[in-house]
Design a protein around this motif. Structure first.
Motif, mmCIF file in Angstrom:
data_model
loop_
_atom_site.group_PDB
_atom_site.id
_atom_site.type_symbol
_atom_site.label_atom_id
_atom_site.label_comp_id
_atom_site.label_asym_id
_atom_site.label_seq_id
_atom_site.Cartn_x
_atom_site.Cartn_y
_atom_site.Cartn_z
ATOM 1 N N SER A 101 0.819 -1.209 0.000
ATOM 2 C CA SER A 101 0.000 0.000 0.000
ATOM 3 C C SER A 101 0.853 1.260 0.000
ATOM 4 O O SER A 101 0.349 2.347 -0.262
ATOM 5 C CB SER A 101 -0.918 0.011 1.217
ATOM 6 N N ASN A 102 2.159 1.123 0.274
ATOM 7 C CA ASN A 102 3.055 2.278 0.317
ATOM 8 C C ASN A 102 3.755 2.550 -1.009
ATOM 9 O O ASN A 102 4.594 3.432 -1.095
ATOM 10 C CB ASN A 102 4.111 2.091 1.408
ATOM 11 N N VAL A 103 3.442 1.776 -2.046
ATOM 12 C CA VAL A 103 4.042 2.009 -3.360
ATOM 13 C C VAL A 103 2.950 2.221 -4.400
ATOM 14 O O VAL A 103 1.834 1.733 -4.246
ATOM 15 C CB VAL A 103 4.976 0.860 -3.800
ATOM 16 N N MET A 104 3.302 2.964 -5.455
ATOM 17 C CA MET A 104 2.359 3.251 -6.522
ATOM 18 C C MET A 104 3.058 3.072 -7.865
ATOM 19 O O MET A 104 4.223 3.445 -8.025
ATOM 20 C CB MET A 104 1.856 4.685 -6.385
ATOM 21 N N TYR A 105 2.358 2.499 -8.819
ATOM 22 C CA TYR A 105 2.903 2.232 -10.148
ATOM 23 C C TYR A 105 3.236 3.542 -10.854
ATOM 24 O O TYR A 105 2.487 4.508 -10.786
ATOM 25 C CB TYR A 105 1.869 1.438 -10.959
ATOM 26 N N LEU A 106 4.392 3.576 -11.557
ATOM 27 C CA LEU A 106 4.791 4.757 -12.327
ATOM 28 C C LEU A 106 4.450 4.535 -13.796
ATOM 29 O O LEU A 106 4.927 3.592 -14.420
ATOM 30 C CB LEU A 106 6.297 4.994 -12.206
ATOM 31 N N HIS A 107 3.602 5.411 -14.330
ATOM 32 C CA HIS A 107 3.224 5.357 -15.742
ATOM 33 C C HIS A 107 3.612 6.679 -16.379
ATOM 34 O O HIS A 107 3.096 7.732 -16.016
ATOM 35 C CB HIS A 107 1.717 5.112 -15.875
ATOM 36 N N LYS A 108 4.560 6.628 -17.308
ATOM 37 C CA LYS A 108 5.090 7.827 -17.977
ATOM 38 C C LYS A 108 5.627 8.838 -16.967
ATOM 39 O O LYS A 108 5.407 10.044 -17.087
ATOM 40 C CB LYS A 108 4.024 8.472 -18.857
ATOM 41 N N GLY A 109 6.294 8.332 -15.924
ATOM 42 C CA GLY A 109 6.937 9.188 -14.941
ATOM 43 C C GLY A 109 6.042 9.716 -13.848
ATOM 44 O O GLY A 109 6.503 10.434 -12.972
#
Length: 120
Positions: A78-86
């Motif tokens: 829950s402490n990470v989020m996917y990076l899409h185009k920065g």
């Protein structure tokens, strides 16, 4: 890593090994890295170069000298989020059901919720 007595089973984990993620909470907030391992039963991820810990190791057959080594410790998913185009974004699923040769085919793809584009 000390694991809790009973695992938390969470089937809605959308992050996979090899994804680039950004830490959004905790002491490593703002750091980015590639996911090395996902532990679905405990809801943890290990991110390359993030949440480093030191480990004191005795000499053994594999490591003749011993000493202090550094390694990545697990983070709550829950402490990470996917990076899409920065940019960090939430992930969702797009499900397409089609008929091919009389058989029902279900195609499930991950999409970035911010743009609606297919991730993989």
């Amino acid at each position: 890593m000390a694991k809790p007595a009973t695992p938390r089973i969470d089937h809605k984990i959308k992050i996979k090994r090899g994804d680039t993620v950004q830490v959004i909470a905790g002491k490593a907030v703002g750091l980015t890295g590639k996911v090395l391992k996902v532990d679905r039963s405990y809801g943890k991820v290990i991110v390359e170069g993030v949440n480093m810990q030191t480990k004191h190791q005795k000499p053994n057959r594999a490591n003749q000298t011993g000493g202090i080594t550094r390694r990545e410790a697990p983070l709550a998913i829950s402490n990470v989020m996917y990076l899409h185009k920065g940019k960090p974004t939430r992930l969702g699923y797009k499900v397409e059901v089609t008929e091919e040769d009389g058989k029902r085919v279900v195609k499930k793809q991950r999409i970035a919720k911010s743009t609606g584009e297919v991730v993989d």
